[in-house]
Scaffold this motif. Structure first.
Motif, PDB file in Angstrom:
ATOM      1  N   LEU A  66      48.070  28.021  33.103  1.00  0.00           N
ATOM      2  CA  LEU A  66      48.140  28.021  34.772  1.00  0.00           C
ATOM      3  C   LEU A  66      47.424  29.196  35.181  1.00  0.00           C
ATOM      4  CD1 LEU A  66      51.620  26.866  35.333  1.00  0.00           C
ATOM      5  CD2 LEU A  66      49.551  25.499  35.502  1.00  0.00           C
ATOM      6  N   ILE A  67      47.313  30.222  34.917  1.00  0.00           N
ATOM      7  CA  ILE A  67      46.606  31.343  35.396  1.00  0.00           C
ATOM      8  C   ILE A  67      45.152  31.334  34.986  1.00  0.00           C
ATOM      9  CG2 ILE A  67      46.169  33.931  34.905  1.00  0.00           C
ATOM     10  CD1 ILE A  67      49.145  34.374  34.070  1.00  0.00           C
ATOM     11  N   GLY A  68      44.652  30.654  33.954  1.00  0.00           N
ATOM     12  CA  GLY A  68      43.206  30.268  34.079  1.00  0.00           C
ATOM     13  C   GLY A  68      42.933  29.336  35.184  1.00  0.00           C
ATOM     14  N   ILE A  69      43.961  28.560  35.562  1.00  0.00           N
ATOM     15  CA  ILE A  69      43.492  27.443  36.420  1.00  0.00           C
ATOM     16  C   ILE A  69      43.397  27.978  37.760  1.00  0.00           C
ATOM     17  CG2 ILE A  69      44.600  25.409  37.707  1.00  0.00           C
ATOM     18  CD1 ILE A  69      45.627  24.572  35.125  1.00  0.00           C
ATOM     19  N   LEU A  70      44.525  29.089  38.042  1.00  0.00           N
ATOM     20  CA  LEU A  70      44.478  29.836  39.330  1.00  0.00           C
ATOM     21  C   LEU A  70      43.305  30.795  39.643  1.00  0.00           C
ATOM     22  CD1 LEU A  70      46.037  31.023  41.719  1.00  0.00           C
ATOM     23  CD2 LEU A  70      46.941  32.662  40.112  1.00  0.00           C
ATOM     24  N   LEU A  71      42.668  31.262  38.500  1.00  0.00           N
ATOM     25  CA  LEU A  71      41.417  32.035  38.453  1.00  0.00           C
ATOM     26  C   LEU A  71      40.398  31.429  38.904  1.00  0.00           C
ATOM     27  CD1 LEU A  71      42.051  34.386  35.217  1.00  0.00           C
ATOM     28  CD2 LEU A  71      42.223  35.032  37.568  1.00  0.00           C
ATOM     29  N   ILE A  72      40.293  30.126  38.478  1.00  0.00           N
ATOM     30  CA  ILE A  72      38.855  29.453  39.048  1.00  0.00           C
ATOM     31  C   ILE A  72      39.210  28.747  40.278  1.00  0.00           C
ATOM     32  CG2 ILE A  72      37.638  27.444  38.541  1.00  0.00           C
ATOM     33  CD1 ILE A  72      37.049  29.533  36.645  1.00  0.00           C
ATOM     34  N   TYR A  73      40.565  28.325  40.626  1.00  0.00           N
ATOM     35  CA  TYR A  73      40.644  27.777  41.835  1.00  0.00           C
ATOM     36  C   TYR A  73      40.771  28.827  42.977  1.00  0.00           C
ATOM     37  CZ  TYR A  73      42.882  25.364  45.582  1.00  0.00           C
ATOM     38  OH  TYR A  73      43.381  24.811  47.053  1.00  0.00           O
ATOM     39  N   GLY A  74      41.246  30.300  42.723  1.00  0.00           N
ATOM     40  CA  GLY A  74      41.314  31.202  43.724  1.00  0.00           C
ATOM     41  C   GLY A  74      39.863  31.890  43.833  1.00  0.00           C
ATOM     42  N   GLY A  75      39.183  31.740  42.722  1.00  0.00           N
ATOM     43  CA  GLY A  75      37.879  32.330  42.736  1.00  0.00           C
ATOM     44  C   GLY A  75      36.732  31.593  43.263  1.00  0.00           C
ATOM     45  N   ASP A  76      37.155  30.288  43.928  1.00  0.00           N
ATOM     46  CA  ASP A  76      36.017  29.498  44.474  1.00  0.00           C
ATOM     47  C   ASP A  76      35.894  29.802  46.019  1.00  0.00           C
ATOM     48  OD1 ASP A  76      34.194  27.558  45.286  1.00  0.00           O
ATOM     49  OD2 ASP A  76      35.525  25.784  44.398  1.00  0.00           O
ATOM     50  N   ALA A  77      34.735  30.508  46.381  1.00  0.00           N
ATOM     51  CA  ALA A  77      34.603  31.225  47.790  1.00  0.00           C
ATOM     52  C   ALA A  77      34.447  29.761  48.550  1.00  0.00           C
ATOM     53  CB  ALA A  77      33.384  31.637  47.776  1.00  0.00           C
ATOM     54  N   THR A  78      33.965  28.761  48.120  1.00  0.00           N
ATOM     55  CA  THR A  78      33.908  27.478  48.968  1.00  0.00           C
ATOM     56  C   THR A  78      35.275  27.051  49.485  1.00  0.00           C
ATOM     57  OG1 THR A  78      33.706  25.989  47.230  1.00  0.00           O
ATOM     58  CG2 THR A  78      31.753  26.647  47.793  1.00  0.00           C
ATOM     59  N   LYS A  79      36.100  27.313  48.761  1.00  0.00           N
ATOM     60  CA  LYS A  79      37.651  27.012  49.475  1.00  0.00           C
ATOM     61  C   LYS A  79      38.294  27.797  50.186  1.00  0.00           C
ATOM     62  CE  LYS A  79      38.974  23.948  45.376  1.00  0.00           C
ATOM     63  NZ  LYS A  79      37.651  23.775  44.675  1.00  0.00           N
ATOM     64  N   ASN A  80      37.499  28.944  50.484  1.00  0.00           N
ATOM     65  CA  ASN A  80      38.072  29.885  51.468  1.00  0.00           C
ATOM     66  C   ASN A  80      38.080  29.522  52.907  1.00  0.00           C
ATOM     67  OD1 ASN A  80      38.720  31.502  49.273  1.00  0.00           O
ATOM     68  ND2 ASN A  80      36.824  32.892  49.652  1.00  0.00           N
ATOM     69  N   TYR A  81      38.941  30.148  53.742  1.00  0.00           N
ATOM     70  CA  TYR A  81      39.006  29.381  55.163  1.00  0.00           C
ATOM     71  C   TYR A  81      37.742  29.758  55.849  1.00  0.00           C
ATOM     72  CZ  TYR A  81      40.252  33.808  56.875  1.00  0.00           C
ATOM     73  OH  TYR A  81      40.710  35.224  57.366  1.00  0.00           O
ATOM     74  N   ASN A  82      37.285  31.010  55.654  1.00  0.00           N
ATOM     75  CA  ASN A  82      35.886  31.848  56.186  1.00  0.00           C
ATOM     76  C   ASN A  82      34.894  31.689  55.552  1.00  0.00           C
ATOM     77  OD1 ASN A  82      36.996  33.612  54.220  1.00  0.00           O
ATOM     78  ND2 ASN A  82      36.715  35.316  55.547  1.00  0.00           N
ATOM     79  N   TYR A  83      34.395  30.661  54.598  1.00  0.00           N
ATOM     80  CA  TYR A  83      33.518  30.364  53.738  1.00  0.00           C
ATOM     81  C   TYR A  83      32.295  30.167  54.974  1.00  0.00           C
ATOM     82  CZ  TYR A  83      30.029  28.735  50.423  1.00  0.00           C
ATOM     83  OH  TYR A  83      28.777  28.660  49.829  1.00  0.00           O
ATOM     84  N   PHE A  84      31.174  30.818  54.606  1.00  0.00           N
ATOM     85  CA  PHE A  84      30.087  30.915  55.945  1.00  0.00           C
ATOM     86  C   PHE A  84      29.518  29.466  56.056  1.00  0.00           C
ATOM     87  CE2 PHE A  84      27.397  30.933  51.955  1.00  0.00           C
ATOM     88  CZ  PHE A  84      26.297  30.242  52.447  1.00  0.00           C
ATOM     89  N   GLU A  85      29.351  28.638  55.234  1.00  0.00           N
ATOM     90  CA  GLU A  85      28.937  27.207  55.210  1.00  0.00           C
ATOM     91  C   GLU A  85      29.705  26.400  56.402  1.00  0.00           C
ATOM     92  OE1 GLU A  85      27.251  23.663  52.624  1.00  0.00           O
ATOM     93  OE2 GLU A  85      28.055  25.291  51.538  1.00  0.00           O
ATOM     94  N   LEU A 339      40.113  37.851  32.992  1.00  0.00           N
ATOM     95  CA  LEU A 339      41.128  38.195  34.065  1.00  0.00           C
ATOM     96  C   LEU A 339      40.512  38.486  35.451  1.00  0.00           C
ATOM     97  CD1 LEU A 339      44.504  39.671  32.476  1.00  0.00           C
ATOM     98  CD2 LEU A 339      43.955  37.281  33.642  1.00  0.00           C
ATOM     99  N   LEU A 340      39.396  39.349  35.022  1.00  0.00           N
ATOM    100  CA  LEU A 340      38.874  39.831  36.502  1.00  0.00           C
ATOM    101  C   LEU A 340      37.491  38.789  36.741  1.00  0.00           C
ATOM    102  CD1 LEU A 340      38.554  43.632  35.055  1.00  0.00           C
ATOM    103  CD2 LEU A 340      40.146  42.785  36.968  1.00  0.00           C
ATOM    104  N   LYS A 341      36.838  38.599  35.845  1.00  0.00           N
ATOM    105  CA  LYS A 341      35.669  37.610  36.095  1.00  0.00           C
ATOM    106  C   LYS A 341      35.826  36.310  35.203  1.00  0.00           C
ATOM    107  CE  LYS A 341      33.112  39.993  38.883  1.00  0.00           C
ATOM    108  NZ  LYS A 341      32.625  39.556  40.302  1.00  0.00           N
TER     109      LYS A 341
END
Length: 670
Positions: A66-85, A339-341
């Motif tokens: 689940l941590i692996g899932i969290l790292l990919i999901y949380g690291g996806d910039a397109t899902k951030n509320y302030n993603y520039f696009e 874990l970091l990247k």
């Protein structure tokens, strides 16, 4: 190997990798970070309550998955509320900060940049910037801030089958948009970078400028910048091709080999410290500090960061001097990096680095024991050969999968290059320091430049031995996977010959052969018609099993087209034939009609053909559709884009299927 399987972080690493892969390829988790955190917290509580039972092990495995899932999901910039696009409109102004200077293309300077602001909204996300070469006299530097109007465009998918997928490559680096601009469309806001990497980039630029004051040739400077400063932008295409053909392309990118040599040199130079109390600790601290200083100087690129993390872990493992300490340190460094990247997992350099090092650690000692030379020089040469063989064995299947070639003279390349590389890196640090202080003696410039020139000439000589370069090797992912199984089984049987390992080895060989025959059977069943995308030209293929008939308008130049080489390798095509484009082509029960600039299509008894428009014919498409009633109209890359847009609108109006290779990629009909 058994002790490694019992090493707990190795278990965590495997499940972390499984979670990363699962989320990256399926994107099944879309329920938010908070819910995922709650699940992990719940598992943590359950694990604590049952920490002395077997259930704790399964909970730990699930938690790291689940941590692996969290790292990919949380690291996806397109899902951030302030993603520039999410804030882009046609009149948007964007403020960007240069993060990385890339190697220029034929027509553009290239940069990676962070999008700091859209209009008045603070944003996150990264983009690729392409600036016309003719429109700018000087490069941007790391940390520079620029203003531009909204010119963001999505990065296109690859347009031909088995072509390098640049969109996917950039997506793994968090980049989904790019900008094409001229100097007039950009406004430089600030060049006074306050970031740490900006400061280091400025320091590195001063070193580069100091080197340019001395009588080094362009190729010598390019190699120095690549090996000592991690900057490969100035390496010529010819030099890159020579190193690639010689099987030495890996030395042009600062990675594990370079850092490993630096670690060996530091360990040798600082060995006298071990005589003193706490000397080993001081030596370890100095080694790790210098490795990270080198990483910072080389720009903290992904390959450098990986290599320095990996070899810092090896240095720590050597300090404890316990059995399996190095393997365990490597596992821990991989675990920490992911874990970091987490997207490092899909980086080819990451995969090659760790496979090569594990190959050296596990296989080289066994090879070295096969022969014990009496003389020192022969012994060192034998060590280099065994190290090269072990590393090559570790990366061979994955190299064939990614690069589809095998340099037969890799023994000779490494036997020559590694000593040169050690000399260049060791002396290079001194050269950099003296040039920065403007006290570099002329004789040292001549000697050091001469060493690099000799290296380049030797590499060029090896590269010219094309009979030893095995290229265009078709090697699928499943072949790669089972070839590693064969290598592991063979090595285990070599270490200890018993019935169980013999059965394992022959079973792995049998499975690999089965994969080979299955793929061959599948290839022979595959038939398709392909209209490739090629700007300003037309290339059409009819594939029957492992045979490809190519129709084109390019004369002998067609044989050098990468799009055909990629297709041939990707589909395991064994035979090819080249012909001129006809007017009509029989495709089973279907006719293909080619219409070029002549615009001729008034053929009797021709109904419902596939129509391929090429070289921008001036025709009345509506009249053609009414007369021929085509099943589909295809426009390849040889047509003007304005014509293609007009044809597309006409087909949409008359409800006729339309395919543009410029927009949709190659047309493939099974």
């Amino acid at each position: 190997m058994k002790k490694l399987l019992g090493y707990l972080p190795f278990h965590f690493l495997l499940f972390l990798i499984a979670g990363i892969c699962c989320q990256y390829y399926t994107d099944f988790w879309n329920f938010g970070i908070v819910r995922l955190f709650c699940i992990l917290l719940f598992l943590g509580i359950i694990g604590y309550l049952f920490r002395k039972t077997i259930l704790f092990v399964f909970i730990s495995w699930l938690s790291f998955f689940l941590i692996g899932i969290l790292l990919i999901y949380g690291g996806d910039a397109t899902k951030n509320y302030n993603y520039f696009e999410k804030y882009l409109i046609n009149t948007s102004n964007a403020i960007l900060a240069i993060d990385k200077v890339l190697k220029p293309g034929n027509y553009h300077y290239k940069y990676m940049a962070e999008v700091l602001q859209i209009n008045h909204q603070k944003t996150t996300g990264s983009v690729l910037i392409n600036i016309e070469k003719d429109s700018i006299a000087s490069f941007f530097k790391i940390g520079d801030r620029i203003l531009l109007k909204n010119k963001f465009v999505a990065i296109k998918e690859s347009l031909n089958p088995h072509q390098f997928n640049y969109k996917n490559y950039l997506a793994k680096q968090g980049i989904h948009q790019q900008v094409y601009a001229t100097k007039q469309e950009l406004l430089l806001l600030d060049q006074t970078s306050t970031s740490f990497l900006g400061f280091i980039a400025a320091f590195r630029l001063k070193i580069q400028q100091s080197l340019q004051q001395y009588d080094f040739s362009e190729d010598e400077l390019a190699i120095m910048n690549a090996l000592l400063l991690g900057q490969r932008q100035d390496i010529s295409k010819e030099l890159t091709a020579n190193y690639s053909k010689a099987g030495a392309i890996h030395i042009l990118a600062v990675s594990g080999l370079h850092v490993g040599i630096i670690l060996w040199m530091l360990s040798f130079v600082l060995k006298p410290l071990e005589r003193y109390k706490k000397g080993k600790v001081i030596k370890l601290v100095l080694v790790v500090l210098f490795l990270w200083f080198f990483a910072v100087l080389a720009g903290m690129s992904a390959s450098v960061t990986r290599a320095v993390t990996m070899f810092s872990a090896i240095a720590i493992g050597q300090f404890f001097n316990k059995r399996n300490a190095i393997e365990q340190s490597l596992i821990f460094s991989m675990f920490l990096l992911l874990l970091l990247k987490p997207l490092f997992l899909f980086d080819v350099g990451f995969q090659l680095s760790y496979l090569a090092v594990f190959g050296i650690i596990w296989v080289q000692p066994v090879f070295y024991q096969l022969w014990k030379p009496k003389y020192y020089i022969i012994d060192k040469g034998w060590q280099l050969i065994t190290v090269s063989t072990a590393a090559q064995l570790g990366v061979l299947p994955i190299s064939l999968f990614y690069f589809h070639q095998f340099p037969g003279l890799f023994f000779l390349s490494n036997l020559i290059i590694i000593p040169f590389l050690g000399l260049i890196l060791g002396t290079g640090i001194i050269v950099l320091g003296l040039s920065f202080l403007t006290i570099l003696p002329v004789f040292l410039v001549d000697i050091y430049g001469g060493i690099i020139s000799i290296l380049n000439r030797l590499v060029a000589f090896i590269a010219r031995q094309e009979a030893f370069l095995f290229s265009e090797i078709s090697f699928s992912f499943i072949k790669m996977f089972f070839s590693y199984l064969v290598i592991i089984a063979c090595f285990q049987f070599f270490l200890k010959r018993n019935a169980k390992r013999c059965l394992f080895f022959f079973s792995s060989v049998l499975i690999f052969q089965s994969v080979f025959f299955y793929e061959k059977y599948h290839i022979e069943k595959n038939n398709e018609f392909i209209v490739f995308h090629k700007s300003r030209n037309s290339i059409v293929g009819i594939r029957t099993g492992s045979f490809l008939e190519v129709y084109n308008d390019m004369d002998s130049l067609v044989t050098k087209q990468n799009l055909l080489k990629n297709y041939k390798v990707g589909e395991n095509i064994l035979y090819q034939n080249y012909q001129k484009l006809p007017t009509l082509l029989q495709l089973n029960k279907q006719i293909v009609l080619f219409i070029d600039t002549a615009g001729v299509y008034n053929l009797t008894d021709l109904r419902q053909p596939i129509v391929l428009l090429r070289q921008s014919p001036k025709i009345n498409l509506e009249r053609l559709i009414n007369r021929l009633q085509p099943t589909i109209i295809i426009a390849d890359g040889s047509n003007y884009k304005s014509y293609v847009r007009r044809w597309k609108a006409t087909c949409l109006k008359l409800q006729i299927p339309f395919w543009s290779t410029n927009e949709q990629g190659a047309y493939i009909r099974k």
